[in-house]
Scaffold this active site. Structure first.
Site, PDB file in Angstrom:
ATOM      1  N   CYS A  83       0.851  -1.191   0.000  1.00 37.44           N
ATOM      2  CA  CYS A  83       0.000   0.000   0.000  1.00 37.44           C
ATOM      3  C   CYS A  83       0.881   1.234   0.000  1.00 37.44           C
ATOM      4  O   CYS A  83       1.623   1.475   0.950  1.00 37.44           O
ATOM      5  CB  CYS A  83      -0.921   0.008   1.212  1.00 37.44           C
ATOM      6  SG  CYS A  83      -1.937   1.501   1.260  1.00 37.44           S
ATOM      7  N   GLY A  84       0.800   2.009  -1.067  1.00 41.42           N
ATOM      8  CA  GLY A  84       1.644   3.198  -1.175  1.00 41.42           C
ATOM      9  C   GLY A  84       1.206   4.329  -0.274  1.00 41.42           C
ATOM     10  O   GLY A  84       2.037   4.983   0.364  1.00 41.42           O
ATOM     11  N   ASP A 113     -10.415   4.019  -3.629  1.00 38.68           N
ATOM     12  CA  ASP A 113      -9.257   4.719  -3.084  1.00 38.68           C
ATOM     13  C   ASP A 113      -9.436   6.222  -3.254  1.00 38.68           C
ATOM     14  O   ASP A 113      -9.624   6.721  -4.363  1.00 38.68           O
ATOM     15  CB  ASP A 113      -7.984   4.254  -3.792  1.00 38.68           C
ATOM     16  CG  ASP A 113      -6.734   4.495  -2.968  1.00 38.68           C
ATOM     17  OD1 ASP A 113      -6.699   5.490  -2.209  1.00 38.68           O
ATOM     18  OD2 ASP A 113      -5.787   3.703  -3.076  1.00 38.68           O
TER      19      ASP A 113
END
Length: 417
Positions: free
Chosen positions: A104-105, A318
């Site tokens: 997960c960035g 997101d």
């Protein structure tokens, strides 16, 4: 003792404590205390253990009434095989509404800020090893994620600039929220370019029913997790206006995009001929489709920027441009010859585009090769991949203590509507 003291002290309720942050509007609930110890020698073994033995805790923290459908979390893991070997400073497990993800960035960007600013060695035992002299502009740390090692660079305020007068806090490291956190992810690569799939009747969504072709052209790429990347017009939606304009003018809705990507993802997962695009050169645990990224072709322009919507896990949306998705999209763009090495691309989500700030910057900084373990026919031929740098901003939102009363059956594991 009053109720506040009782809830926060842990004398009765065994609380779980978290730091709240967001990156470009996407929540990052960092669990720092109270999560059970995970059994296993490696991080992937600990992830497998968490799936079986700690999933009820994940649900409790991510779901209502403590969270919501689109909540995201990060669980610090102080002991992994790469931490023990000195290759990593700390480990992490990421979690969402469906399970424990591999990368997960946006949470990595948030973790970078938090980890350099904590001095609690029970939370971060190797914190004292990080170099942070007064002259440093950045503190570097290496996080062991399930997909591999992620190098993070956190901008910090020089010690001499932190306070106007000496104080006990003057020696504490402070990140600089006015400058972006950057990370270099694991090698990213494209496995499928310009794939054409004819969608069977039982997977069709409304916008594709009226199409005489019923075909979708898309790509698949890896950036710590696998994503299918598709333009909005390929899903049957109008191609002649930007996504945001179309949503605001109610030409189509976010829920219709969500339903289309749900069926498209299900089709790809259940279609055996697409599994070859999800193979990973090293780890079978990474061979799954995590999300669908819908790209706005109208917003892709000469300024090297674009808008995308990432539907991941169990159709979470997101709010950020999706850091691991940016790695995948950047590697794909280089593979297709649309983006040279060392040139940046600006990635916007719906939130960052509407707010005019918070976009992620992606750049392929190095071409590399990834050897594989011989499970595939192309044995002896390393895969071409790219090291991608992603930059973005993260901010604190608070500190939370979560408890569960013994008789609370609804809140024990939570629920999603």
């Amino acid at each position: 003792m009053d109720i506040y003291s009782s809830l926060s002290s842990g004398n009765e309720y065994q609380p779980i404590i978290s730091i709240g942050m967001h990156t470009a509007g996407e929540p990052a609930r960092i669990i720092i205390k109270g999560f059970p110890s995970l059994v296993g020698e490696t991080l992937l073994e600990k992830r497998a253990y968490a799936k079986v033995h700690c999933d009820s805790i994940r649900k409790k923290l991510m779901s209502e009434p403590r969270g919501h459908f689109d909540m995201y979390g990060a669980i610090l893991v102080q002991d992994t095989e790469l931490v023990r070997s000195g290759e990593a400073d700390i480990g992490v497990l990421y979690c969402d509404n469906s399970g424990f993800s591999t990368m997960c960035g946006h949470a990595t960007i948030a973790l970078g800020r938090f980890l350099v600013e904590t001095n609690d060695i029970s939370i971060f035992p190797k914190r004292w090893l990080l170099k942070d002299s007064a002259s440093d502009e950045h503190v570097k740390l290496t996080i062991h994620a399930p997909c591999g090692l992620v190098r993070v660079f956190v901008p910090v305020i020089p010690k001499k600039s932190r306070v106007l007068a000496p104080s006990p806090d003057s020696q504490l490291v402070r990140s600089d929220p006015s400058r972006p956190v950057s990370f270099f992810s694991v090698p990213s690569f494209a496995t499928g370019v310009d794939i054409i799939a004819k969608i069977p009747r039982n997977y069709l969504w409304k916008e594709l029913v009226s199409s005489p072709i019923r075909e979708v052209r898309f790509d698949i790429a890896f950036g710590g997790a696998y994503y299918a990347i598709v333009t909005v017009d390929q899903l049957g939606f109008l191609p002649d206006m930007p996504i945001i304009d179309a949503l605001q003018q109610k030409v189509y809705t976010l829920s219709s995009l969500k339903e289309a990507t749900r069926l498209f993802k299900r089709f790809l997962i259940e279609g055996p001929k697409f599994q070859k695009y999800l193979r990973h050169p090293i780890s079978p645990e990474l061979e799954y489709l995590y999300g669908i990224i819908v790209v706005d072709p109208v917003s892709c322009n000469e300024n090297r920027s674009s808008v995308g919507i990432c539907f991941f896990a169990d159709q979470q949306i997101d709010r950020s441009p999706c850091g691991s998705g940016v790695c995948a999209r950047t590697a794909l763009a280089v593979s297709k010859g649309k983006l040279p090495l060392h040139q940046t691309w600006t990635y916007n989500s719906l939130v960052t585009k509407m707010k005019g700030e918070g976009a992620f910057i992606g750049c392929a900084v190095e071409e590399t090769k990834v050897d594989h373990d011989g499970r595939y026919m192309d044995k002896g031929m390393p895969w071409k991949a790219y090291i991608v740098e992603v930059s973005g901003y993260a901010y604190y939102t608070g500190v939370s203590t979560y408890v569960t009363e013994e008789s609370d059956e609804i809140g024990r594991e939570g629920f999603l509507l």
